[in-house]
Design a protein around this motif. Sequence first.
Motif, PDB file in Angstrom:
ATOM      1  N   THR A 109      35.541 -11.407  61.340  1.00  0.00           N
ATOM      2  CA  THR A 109      34.769 -10.759  62.409  1.00  0.00           C
ATOM      3  C   THR A 109      35.025 -11.440  63.754  1.00  0.00           C
ATOM      4  O   THR A 109      34.308 -11.178  64.718  1.00  0.00           O
ATOM      5  CB  THR A 109      33.261 -10.787  62.099  1.00  0.00           C
ATOM      6  N   LEU A 110      36.035 -12.294  63.794  1.00  0.00           N
ATOM      7  CA  LEU A 110      36.371 -13.010  65.026  1.00  0.00           C
ATOM      8  C   LEU A 110      37.716 -12.515  65.551  1.00  0.00           C
ATOM      9  O   LEU A 110      38.757 -12.729  64.938  1.00  0.00           O
ATOM     10  CB  LEU A 110      36.438 -14.521  64.774  1.00  0.00           C
ATOM     11  N   PHE A 111      37.682 -11.838  66.694  1.00  0.00           N
ATOM     12  CA  PHE A 111      38.880 -11.245  67.293  1.00  0.00           C
ATOM     13  C   PHE A 111      39.161 -11.924  68.631  1.00  0.00           C
ATOM     14  O   PHE A 111      38.236 -12.175  69.413  1.00  0.00           O
ATOM     15  CB  PHE A 111      38.680  -9.739  67.495  1.00  0.00           C
ATOM     16  N   LEU A 112      40.425 -12.204  68.883  1.00  0.00           N
ATOM     17  CA  LEU A 112      40.860 -12.826  70.133  1.00  0.00           C
ATOM     18  C   LEU A 112      41.847 -11.875  70.804  1.00  0.00           C
ATOM     19  O   LEU A 112      43.055 -11.955  70.597  1.00  0.00           O
ATOM     20  CB  LEU A 112      41.512 -14.184  69.852  1.00  0.00           C
ATOM     21  N   ALA A 113      41.322 -10.968  71.599  1.00  0.00           N
ATOM     22  CA  ALA A 113      42.139  -9.904  72.185  1.00  0.00           C
ATOM     23  C   ALA A 113      42.848 -10.382  73.445  1.00  0.00           C
ATOM     24  O   ALA A 113      42.402 -11.311  74.124  1.00  0.00           O
ATOM     25  CB  ALA A 113      41.276  -8.690  72.505  1.00  0.00           C
ATOM     26  N   GLY A 114      43.967  -9.734  73.760  1.00  0.00           N
ATOM     27  CA  GLY A 114      44.629  -9.933  75.044  1.00  0.00           C
ATOM     28  C   GLY A 114      45.439 -11.198  75.170  1.00  0.00           C
ATOM     29  O   GLY A 114      45.627 -11.695  76.274  1.00  0.00           O
ATOM     30  N   LEU A 115      45.964 -11.732  74.067  1.00  0.00           N
ATOM     31  CA  LEU A 115      46.761 -12.951  74.134  1.00  0.00           C
ATOM     32  C   LEU A 115      48.191 -12.693  74.593  1.00  0.00           C
ATOM     33  O   LEU A 115      48.875 -13.626  75.007  1.00  0.00           O
ATOM     34  CB  LEU A 115      46.815 -13.621  72.747  1.00  0.00           C
ATOM     35  N   GLN A 117      51.821 -10.937  76.211  1.00  0.00           N
ATOM     36  CA  GLN A 117      52.493 -10.590  77.460  1.00  0.00           C
ATOM     37  C   GLN A 117      53.916 -10.132  77.110  1.00  0.00           C
ATOM     38  O   GLN A 117      54.408 -10.469  76.028  1.00  0.00           O
ATOM     39  CB  GLN A 117      52.527 -11.792  78.396  1.00  0.00           C
ATOM     40  N   PRO A 118      54.592  -9.396  77.964  1.00  0.00           N
ATOM     41  CA  PRO A 118      54.021  -8.645  79.085  1.00  0.00           C
ATOM     42  C   PRO A 118      53.381  -7.369  78.558  1.00  0.00           C
ATOM     43  O   PRO A 118      53.923  -6.731  77.649  1.00  0.00           O
ATOM     44  CB  PRO A 118      55.248  -8.343  79.946  1.00  0.00           C
ATOM     45  N   ILE A 119      52.248  -6.995  79.110  1.00  0.00           N
ATOM     46  CA  ILE A 119      51.539  -5.818  78.613  1.00  0.00           C
ATOM     47  C   ILE A 119      50.984  -5.008  79.783  1.00  0.00           C
ATOM     48  O   ILE A 119      50.851  -5.505  80.900  1.00  0.00           O
ATOM     49  CB  ILE A 119      50.382  -6.204  77.678  1.00  0.00           C
ATOM     50  N   VAL A 120      50.644  -3.749  79.493  1.00  0.00           N
ATOM     51  CA  VAL A 120      49.829  -2.937  80.390  1.00  0.00           C
ATOM     52  C   VAL A 120      48.401  -3.090  79.859  1.00  0.00           C
ATOM     53  O   VAL A 120      48.075  -2.564  78.795  1.00  0.00           O
ATOM     54  CB  VAL A 120      50.274  -1.468  80.380  1.00  0.00           C
ATOM     55  N   PRO A 121      47.557  -3.858  80.553  1.00  0.00           N
ATOM     56  CA  PRO A 121      46.345  -4.380  79.923  1.00  0.00           C
ATOM     57  C   PRO A 121      45.404  -3.354  79.291  1.00  0.00           C
ATOM     58  O   PRO A 121      45.057  -3.482  78.120  1.00  0.00           O
ATOM     59  CB  PRO A 121      45.655  -5.137  81.067  1.00  0.00           C
ATOM     60  N   PHE A 122      44.967  -2.349  80.039  1.00  0.00           N
ATOM     61  CA  PHE A 122      43.853  -1.547  79.527  1.00  0.00           C
ATOM     62  C   PHE A 122      44.231  -0.663  78.345  1.00  0.00           C
ATOM     63  O   PHE A 122      43.482  -0.609  77.352  1.00  0.00           O
ATOM     64  CB  PHE A 122      43.204  -0.766  80.670  1.00  0.00           C
ATOM     65  N   PRO A 123      45.367   0.036  78.354  1.00  0.00           N
ATOM     66  CA  PRO A 123      45.752   0.748  77.127  1.00  0.00           C
ATOM     67  C   PRO A 123      45.936  -0.201  75.950  1.00  0.00           C
ATOM     68  O   PRO A 123      45.624   0.135  74.808  1.00  0.00           O
ATOM     69  CB  PRO A 123      47.071   1.425  77.516  1.00  0.00           C
ATOM     70  N   PHE A 124      46.432  -1.390  76.228  1.00  0.00           N
ATOM     71  CA  PHE A 124      46.648  -2.402  75.193  1.00  0.00           C
ATOM     72  C   PHE A 124      45.322  -2.834  74.580  1.00  0.00           C
ATOM     73  O   PHE A 124      45.144  -2.832  73.353  1.00  0.00           O
ATOM     74  CB  PHE A 124      47.377  -3.593  75.812  1.00  0.00           C
ATOM     75  N   PHE A 125      44.366  -3.189  75.442  1.00  0.00           N
ATOM     76  CA  PHE A 125      43.062  -3.642  74.949  1.00  0.00           C
ATOM     77  C   PHE A 125      42.342  -2.528  74.194  1.00  0.00           C
ATOM     78  O   PHE A 125      41.607  -2.796  73.240  1.00  0.00           O
ATOM     79  CB  PHE A 125      42.187  -4.123  76.106  1.00  0.00           C
TER      80      PHE A 125
END
Length: 232
Positions: A109-115, A117-125
């Motif tokens: 139940t522990l998620f570490l999102a957004g680690l 790169q390179p990404i387009v942040p909001f669609p990725f998240f």
Amino acid sequence: HVADTDCPLDPSCPTPSGPRELQALGDQYYRVPGTRSGKVFWRSALSELIPDSNAVRFKAGQTLEVDAIIFCTGYQFEFEFFPEGFIDVRDGKRVRSVYNELLHPDYTTLFLAGLNQPIVPFPFFEIQAEWAASMLLHPELLPPSQVRWAQVEALDSRIEQGQLRNEKAHVLDDQWEYLAQLAEQAQLPNLEALGQKFGAHRQLYRYVGGRRSRCPGVPDTYRDDQVSLPEH
């Protein structure tokens, strides 16, 4: 003065409209034409802060008196809100304790999102969040703990063998392929439509990336482009 490892050996910089000739002032030391101020210089990376002075030395050998240095080196991962050692971080750049770049292998139940790169942040998240929600609602979709750790250990092995460095561990070759894999594992609805969406995003991302100049200080006119993609 922009000092980085991308500084070319020859006085030329690729741009979407073709190579831009740089004014050579020394070994890996150029004036970049076409900037607003006309005072943008491109140099080799810094190699030394000279003690007891305001001078720096560049890898090409020259020195320069400076007023300030701005380090554009990214950031390091820290998780001070967890007990020390709970999240295993290597060299400040690799968060080892993650399965699928996202989930702690032991604590589901522990998620570490957004680690990444390179990404387009909001669609990725968005897709990472949908994957996390699906794993919470349907934990039977997750593979066993040993499979999750095996993925982590496979990356350990690549790093130990010198195939990859810790600071590159979260760099994705294709963010859209990664998101498609998450969507499939999470059994998200409309996978075919999502695949088409990811393909369109990939096409747009590559087009915009190709429109960017690699010369420092050159106006970012690519941001004004009007782009349309065919509807599916």
